[in-house]
Motif scaffolding. Structure first.
Motif, mmCIF file in Angstrom:
data_model
loop_
_atom_site.group_PDB
_atom_site.id
_atom_site.type_symbol
_atom_site.label_atom_id
_atom_site.label_comp_id
_atom_site.label_asym_id
_atom_site.label_seq_id
_atom_site.Cartn_x
_atom_site.Cartn_y
_atom_site.Cartn_z
ATOM 1 N N UNK A 8 -17.186 3.854 -2.287
ATOM 2 C CA UNK A 8 -16.083 4.850 -2.991
ATOM 3 C C UNK A 8 -15.683 4.274 -4.489
ATOM 4 N N UNK A 23 0.758 3.915 -3.099
ATOM 5 C CA UNK A 23 0.493 5.236 -2.823
ATOM 6 C C UNK A 23 1.447 6.355 -3.456
ATOM 7 N N UNK A 43 -17.673 0.710 2.744
ATOM 8 C CA UNK A 43 -17.220 1.968 2.306
ATOM 9 C C UNK A 43 -16.442 1.619 0.750
ATOM 10 N N UNK A 92 0.763 -1.258 0.170
ATOM 11 C CA UNK A 92 0.070 0.064 -0.047
ATOM 12 C C UNK A 92 0.809 1.150 0.010
ATOM 13 N N UNK A 93 2.100 1.215 0.722
ATOM 14 C CA UNK A 93 2.825 2.635 0.974
ATOM 15 C C UNK A 93 3.372 2.721 -0.658
ATOM 16 N N UNK A 110 -6.887 4.144 -0.510
ATOM 17 C CA UNK A 110 -6.940 2.534 -0.186
ATOM 18 C C UNK A 110 -8.367 2.535 0.949
ATOM 19 N N UNK A 111 -9.340 1.835 0.180
ATOM 20 C CA UNK A 111 -10.448 1.567 1.162
ATOM 21 C C UNK A 111 -10.929 0.141 0.674
ATOM 22 N N UNK A 112 -10.850 -0.777 2.089
ATOM 23 C CA UNK A 112 -11.287 -2.095 1.810
ATOM 24 C C UNK A 112 -12.432 -2.643 2.433
ATOM 25 N N UNK A 113 -12.939 -1.946 3.379
ATOM 26 C CA UNK A 113 -14.209 -2.276 4.333
ATOM 27 C C UNK A 113 -15.315 -2.361 3.239
ATOM 28 N N UNK A 158 -4.037 10.589 -7.310
ATOM 29 C CA UNK A 158 -4.318 10.603 -6.105
ATOM 30 C C UNK A 158 -4.811 9.396 -5.446
ATOM 31 N N UNK A 159 -4.200 8.734 -4.615
ATOM 32 C CA UNK A 159 -4.729 7.270 -3.995
ATOM 33 C C UNK A 159 -5.444 7.143 -2.930
#
Lengths: 267, 267, 267
Positions: free
Chosen positions: C53, C31, C49, C27-28, C43-46, C40-41
């Motif tokens: 998103x 990004x 959400x 992820x880092x 990270x959205x996993x739930x 523009x990054x």
């Protein structure tokens, strides 16, 4: 020293595949270190996949720092799968002793007889139940303070015990090796300890199929880190620059560098 | 300025242990920043361990960016545990306003009275319900646009409110401080905002036991970042090099550097 | 080449917001790469959400490398949400073929008709069921060995198929493009492949609203990486330094650099 070099040359020749089950903070630096030294990383945590992959990989790392309940379930399946497949596996008992879930996990996993256990003095004492552990991942004990406990733990579990500190200890039945190297800058870069655990797994993954001594393999991992830390500390005085120089040094070494930058002593 | 220096010297003298519950993107950079500035990081998310550790650590960071349901459950146990133990805690409302799960979580956590809340203008507006939030983690509002909302939020919650932007605002009852520093390169490196939240926690963890003012502690964290960003922006013109220079600058500062590279203004 | 430049200029002009659902290792770096190239990054996993998103972002990346069951559930909701909102999405089938959970997931997600699929040859073969996959994330097959399978997969799914290797292939109905660039150092830095998947998503997120060709957008992402790898390989000979130089090169390019450092060939 020649045994250490033999392990590291075998590592570079065979590119062992290291199955890493590690904490949420260090996967990227761990993978970069494994790639730099000539190994191949794969992080696989889902229980069903971890159990399968532990039998495929050359070696398994189980680092019980910050992980999820799902990952913990995967660790409980992967460790016996590695053993069943004849693969070496390494336990890194991050902050064990101080925190209950991981302490129970790490102690349960001792039943799967890790090939090596690598931690700082507080963690080794915490795993053995001799101390309540440090302040989380900090070591509040010197490596030498864990020597007797490491000897006892080696005897009880059959594992090679590595205790990290300014001078590292590698302890197994009847043998104690000290590796002097590294830099005071290393504790200022996160993951230097966790990536050492992965490097121990890589060296064991190279040594076992070649029939090389596994105590020597654990020493080789520490000597490689001792060398790289010392070279990087020679080049950089701040932690951002040090981190870059350290990864570079882990990659570009030549056999003679180990002896030039570290001291390995058998007790 | 002398209060800022006092906080930072206390930070370096005491190595506060910062319990970080943060998103999946930034644990490594957050840990490296905390180590660079002289604090000690520990990422602990499992609910049972998080509740215990929040009482042991010097301060707690709760960053509601990308996390799991399990971590969220841990945050709900850790925040009250920190309060019960008399430890400061910081809420970083990443992308709050735009996304429902974290918005509900962050607003619920206000009941545990965070010591400080740090975000960009969109996040502070989103937390207060004044705006629907930005494009995820981007700020689409200037810091000054959140000043009235920050004042209101400080009054309602008792928290010190920090709004990040080209000029940062720190707002508490009867006091507004502006910190001018940093670099246009900072938004091009992921985690500079999240690591600032952790640094706020570190400064509060140093300030509280020493009886230093907590508004000053939040200002000190921003001044340190303002200084490091400006130094790194002076040395590097690309984000890869900037990131290395920025970590270096966070480590090697001397008291006079803060005043040389940042401007702190009380309104 | 002019189409490639048009996509990259549109990318820098519009700052597409890339919703990344990716593995725990990268992820880092993902990004930081997106920020460096001008995207523009987030990270959205739930699951709840992620579904929302995916409809807000400019493009979605689904990378099935090491993830949790919860994240997998989120991917199954996000991909159709992206499609429903008319947003492009990219599938990165990390280690598919070798491991059962992710293989089933990736194949199920083909029903949501990814705009592009990016992997190494082993992964493309593994996704198509032609091979059992490589050693985890390693590619054990050359890109060209996957050409026929890529053509078949493009025909079956309607996706643009990108196969990474020393020379990259981009394959869609009736078109094959080869991009020659990069550096032998790139496989020694973790996340260079995964971040390329995210860059493909960014280029598609810029191209679609502007009505630019989407095959060209996938080529543009590979050309940008080919250029940056080659520049960095020219400046650095070790993986730590290379990583920094590579991020720098992804940021500071000028239109003429693409043609200077890469070769793009239509077959």
């Amino acid at each position: 020293m020649s045994q250490v070099t033999a392990v590291l040359e075998e590592l570079q020749r065979t590119t062992p595949l290291v199955h890493c089950m590690t904490n949420t903070v260090v996967p990227e630096v761990t993978a970069n270190v494994l790639l730099a030294i000539g190994a191949a990383p794969a992080m696989i945590d889902l229980p069903e996949e971890a159990e399968i992959f532990a039998g495929i990989a050359s070696a398994l790392l189980v680092n019980v720092g910050n992980g999820s309940a799902e990952q913990h379930a995967g660790m409980r399946r992967a460790a016996p799968a590695a053993v069943a497949a004849g693969k070496p596996w390494v336990l890194d008992p991050v902050a064990v002793g101080a925190l209950p879930v991981r302490t129970a996990l790490a102690r349960d996993l001792l039943a799967d007889r890790p090939t090596a256990i690598r931690g700082n003095a507080s963690e080794i004492l915490g795993l053995a139940g001799t101390s309540s552990g440090g302040r989380g991942v900090d070591s509040t004990d010197e490596a030498e303070a864990a020597l007797d406990t490491a000897r006892q733990l080696a005897g009880d579990t059959g594992a090679i015990i590595a205790v990290s500190g300014p001078v590292d200890l590698v302890v197994s039945a009847g043998r104690v090796t000290r590796i002097d190297g590294g830099s005071a800058m290393m504790p200022l870069v996160i993951g230097t300890g966790c990536a050492l655990g992965a490097t121990v797994a890589a060296c064991l993954g190279a040594a076992r199929p070649a029939g090389l001594d596994e105590h020597d393999a654990v020493v080789a991992a520490h000597a490689l880190f001792g060398m790289a830390g010392r070279i990087a500390g020679h080049e950089a005085v701040s932690p951002g620059s040090f981190r870059t120089a350290w990864i570079d040094a882990l990659h570009g070494w030549k056999p003679g560098d180990i002896g030039q930058w570290t001291t390995i002593t058998e007790a």
